[in-house]
Design an enzyme around this catalytic site. Structure first.
Site, PDB file in Angstrom:
ATOM      1  CD  GLN A   1      -1.014  -0.201   4.016  1.00 50.44           C
ATOM      2  OE1 GLN A   1      -2.385  -0.362   3.397  1.00 50.44           O
ATOM      3  NE2 GLN A   1      -0.189  -0.638   4.842  1.00 50.44           N
TER       4      GLN A   1
ATOM      5  CG  ASP B   1      -8.522  -0.968  13.303  1.00 51.11           C
ATOM      6  OD1 ASP B   1      -9.223  -0.619  12.823  1.00 51.11           O
ATOM      7  OD2 ASP B   1      -7.209  -0.157  13.928  1.00 51.11           O
TER       8      ASP B   1
ATOM      9  CG  HIS C   1      -8.128   3.254  17.429  1.00 52.34           C
ATOM     10  ND1 HIS C   1      -7.615   4.504  17.484  1.00 52.34           N
ATOM     11  CD2 HIS C   1      -7.988   2.842  16.854  1.00 52.34           C
ATOM     12  CE1 HIS C   1      -7.123   4.290  15.797  1.00 52.34           C
ATOM     13  NE2 HIS C   1      -6.875   3.210  15.453  1.00 52.34           N
TER      14      HIS C   1
ATOM     15  CB  ALA D   1      -5.207 -11.473   8.909  1.00 52.00           C
TER      16      ALA D   1
END
Length: 304
Positions: A51, A177, A81, A160
């Site tokens: 990215q 997240d 958060h 992940a």
């Protein structure tokens, strides 16, 4: 007159020279274009394998962008958060072993580490460029309270979904997240396949929380995430919070056994307290639940 082989060599050398010049100026050109794209001056920019990371500074705050999309403003990230971490943490009894998926800026970890009983925090974020920045850049170190260098932290740079499929450790709290699912690579992390893998890594009396886009601006997408978690075998508690940089933002708690709406939170937070946490779980009519499809790996309706 040049022979055909020599002529081709000269053309190849010329092309390589041009490409070398272009690549040499590419980063400079990118930075110049970014100075026009962003409202505030760019103070850090880097293209990683995964990215484009850009940090800007202006209007009394720092702003992180990933691939041009705002991830946080230091002026109000604490709202996002705190809402991400503390309702789910208040809904379970133990926080000894916590898993954070995404969250490479270290800000969710900052909130997790407030709990005295936390023994380990495992963060799985695919981009080492992001986690290294969070661990070493002065702006991030100040914002995340040096969470990335805490002795209880373990950072894993991996996909992940692949990481979940390979292990078997169970966690008391899981914080998911990820950026919004605006492409198929991210979209797979919001599917029944992913959530079923995740369910196998949550303790029976534990819970997960997923950031789930805006129930006001992206109402169908938000409730699609809720529906997909339920189709994966989890009981859900949807909720939302107001973050000025994003507006109304949505989250979902998921658990195997079900948890109650929290009425108390850790004292001393900037945004949440016992008087307002319960209100996060009430939805106005314009954000109320609507019927949606389930997001599966073979349809990716959420991305579409």
């Amino acid at each position: 007159m040049l022979g055909p082989v020599r002529g081709l060599r000269i053309k190849a050398i010329a092309i390589m020279t041009v490409l070398t010049v272009v690549f040499g100026f590419a980063e400079r050109l990118t930075r110049a274009s970014e100075s026009l794209l962003f409202a505030d001056p760019v103070v850090y920019a880097r293209q990683t394998r995964f990215q484009r990371i850009v940090l800007t500074s202006g209007r009394g705050a720092f702003h992180l962008f990933l691939d041009g999309n705002l991830q946080f403003s230091s002026a109000d990230e604490y709202r996002y958060h705190e809402a991400l971490v503390h309702p789910v943490s208040s809904a379970v009894a133990r926080h000894e072993h916590v898993l954070i998926l995404g969250g490479g800026d270290g800000l969710a970890a900052r909130e997790v580490l407030r709990y005295a009983d936390v023994k380990t925090v495992t963060m799985v974020d695919i981009d080492p460029g992001m986690t290294e920045l969070a661990a070493g850049h002065p702006v991030f170190v100040e914002l995340n309270g040096r969470s990335m260098s805490d002795s209880r932290m373990r950072v894993v740079n991996d996909d992940a979904m692949a990481w979940l499929a390979e292990g078997d450790q169970r966690y008391d709290v899981v914080i998911v997240d990820f950026p919004d699912p605006n492409n198929f690579t991210l979209g797979k992390l919001y599917t029944t396949r992913f959530y079923r893998l995740l369910t196998e890594r949550v303790a029976m009396d534990g819970a997960i929380v997923v950031q789930a886009t805006s129930p006001l601006i992206a109402r169908q997408s938000y409730w699609c995430v809720v529906r997909t978690l339920e189709a994966s075998g989890l009981r859900t508690l949807p909720y939302h919070a107001f973050v000025p940089s994003f507006g109304e933002w949505g989250y979902v708690i998921g658990s195997r056994a079900g948890v109650e709406v929290p009425q108390r939170v850790l004292p001393g937070l900037r945004y949440l307290d016992d008087s307002n946490v319960g209100a996060l779980f009430r939805f106005a009519p314009d954000m109320a639940r609507i019927e949606t499809e389930v997001n599966r790996l073979n349809n990716q309706v959420l991305v579409r």
